[in-house]
Design a protein around this motif. Structure first.
Motif, mmCIF file in Angstrom:
data_model
loop_
_atom_site.group_PDB
_atom_site.id
_atom_site.type_symbol
_atom_site.label_atom_id
_atom_site.label_comp_id
_atom_site.label_asym_id
_atom_site.label_seq_id
_atom_site.Cartn_x
_atom_site.Cartn_y
_atom_site.Cartn_z
ATOM 1 N N ILE A 7 0.842 -1.199 0.000
ATOM 2 C CA ILE A 7 0.000 0.000 0.000
ATOM 3 C C ILE A 7 0.879 1.252 0.000
ATOM 4 C CG2 ILE A 7 -1.424 1.372 1.582
ATOM 5 C CD1 ILE A 7 -3.139 -0.874 2.039
ATOM 6 N N MET A 9 1.107 4.576 1.501
ATOM 7 C CA MET A 9 0.448 5.270 2.616
ATOM 8 C C MET A 9 1.112 6.599 2.925
ATOM 9 S SD MET A 9 1.670 2.785 5.718
ATOM 10 C CE MET A 9 1.344 3.901 7.057
ATOM 11 N N ASN A 98 4.540 -1.953 2.251
ATOM 12 C CA ASN A 98 3.729 -0.741 2.392
ATOM 13 C C ASN A 98 4.693 0.428 2.475
ATOM 14 O OD1 ASN A 98 1.362 -2.364 2.756
ATOM 15 N ND2 ASN A 98 2.101 -2.768 4.844
ATOM 16 N N GLU A 117 -6.089 4.744 -4.606
ATOM 17 C CA GLU A 117 -6.080 3.617 -3.669
ATOM 18 C C GLU A 117 -5.038 3.812 -2.553
ATOM 19 O OE1 GLU A 117 -4.896 3.724 -6.606
ATOM 20 O OE2 GLU A 117 -2.971 2.699 -6.658
ATOM 21 N N SER A 118 -4.423 5.006 -2.488
ATOM 22 C CA SER A 118 -3.473 5.249 -1.400
ATOM 23 C C SER A 118 -4.244 5.474 -0.093
ATOM 24 C CB SER A 118 -2.611 6.474 -1.726
ATOM 25 O OG SER A 118 -3.445 7.592 -1.900
ATOM 26 N N ARG A 187 -5.651 -3.022 3.503
ATOM 27 C CA ARG A 187 -5.200 -4.014 2.517
ATOM 28 C C ARG A 187 -6.345 -4.925 2.090
ATOM 29 N NH1 ARG A 187 1.118 -5.295 2.865
ATOM 30 N NH2 ARG A 187 0.630 -6.423 0.984
ATOM 31 N N ARG A 192 -8.196 -2.367 -3.317
ATOM 32 C CA ARG A 192 -6.791 -2.781 -3.264
ATOM 33 C C ARG A 192 -6.620 -4.272 -3.564
ATOM 34 N NH1 ARG A 192 -7.656 0.666 1.147
ATOM 35 N NH2 ARG A 192 -6.850 2.734 0.697
#
Ligand code: 5GP
Length: 212
Positions: A7, A9, A98, A117-118, A187, A192
């Motif tokens: 991810i 982030m 991540n 999608e962050s 997640r 995602r």
């Protein structure tokens, strides 16, 4: 089940909110996080090393990097450029980690626009008084810089609603855990896991066809 990609982030918060310590906690406790090291034109503070806290550079080189499309986002903050180098982020996400971007509001907004999608997390101390106290305790900055950072914090507080989550950094370990739980939950969001969803969908459609 989750897609293998990590991810992206964003961890933002007022200067003095304790983001740096939180990030260290996450990296120490879990092995599937990577911290992106930003490029900046700000002068190093005492004890900061080139390539560790930041890649320190000058305005000319920073602007060249922008032109070469080497940054996924950048912003001007208190008179200095700050930006996220692209290559490392892409590499680490592809490796399933991540990737943490410790960046401010303007950068966070750009990231959300470019990568819907962050995951955007805003870290705040329990109160404004506590923030002031932490900035003064740090002792690395002049009263003018502290005043500028507090004024900036007031501006940034206007942008908090743009984030997905807000986390109060009162007790460090609890806060590290809370962030990890948010990332873990994120997640599992369908957005995602598109690869998995498409795959199972196709397989199910295959079965359904077989039934016809
Ligand atoms: P500091 O000078 O205190 O290290 O950082 C000032 C602000 O710039 C902080 O809010 C920090 O999160 C933000 N920042 C650090 N790196 C980046 C970056 O690559 N991009 C953006 N947009 N902000 C950054």
């Amino acid at each position: 089940m989750a897609d293998q990609k990590g991810i992206l982030m964003v961890l933002s918060g007022f200067s003095g909110a304790g983001k740096g310590t939180l990030v260290k906690g996450l990296l120490r406790k879990y092995d599937n996080y990577a911290l992106s090291v930003s490029m900046t034109t700000r002068a190093p503070r005492e004890g900061e090393r080139d390539g560790v806290e930041y890649f320190f550079t000058d305005t000319r080189h920073f602007e060249e990097t922008i032109e070469q499309d080497g940054l996924i986002e950048y912003a001007l903050y208190c008179g200095n450029y700050y930006g996220t180098p692209k290559a490392y982020v892409e590499e680490q996400m592809a490796a399933g980690r991540n990737v943490i971007l410790e960046i401010e509001l303007q950068g966070a907004l750009k990231i959300k626009e470019k990568f819907p999608e962050s995951l955007l997390i805003f870290v705040t101390p329990p109160s404004a008084d506590e923030l002031k106290r932490r900035l003064e305790k740090r002792g690395t900055e002049s009263p003018e810089v502290i005043a500028r950072r507090l004024a900036r914090a007031a501006e940034e507080s206007e942008g908090i609603e743009a984030y997905d989550y807000i986390v109060v950094n009162d007790e460090l370990e609890a806060c590290v855990e809370e962030i990890h739980r948010l990332v873990d939950a994120a997640r599992r969001a369908p957005v995602r896991n598109t690869k998995f969803i498409n795959q199972i969908r196709e397989e199910l459609q295959g079965f359904a066809k077989g039934e016809e």
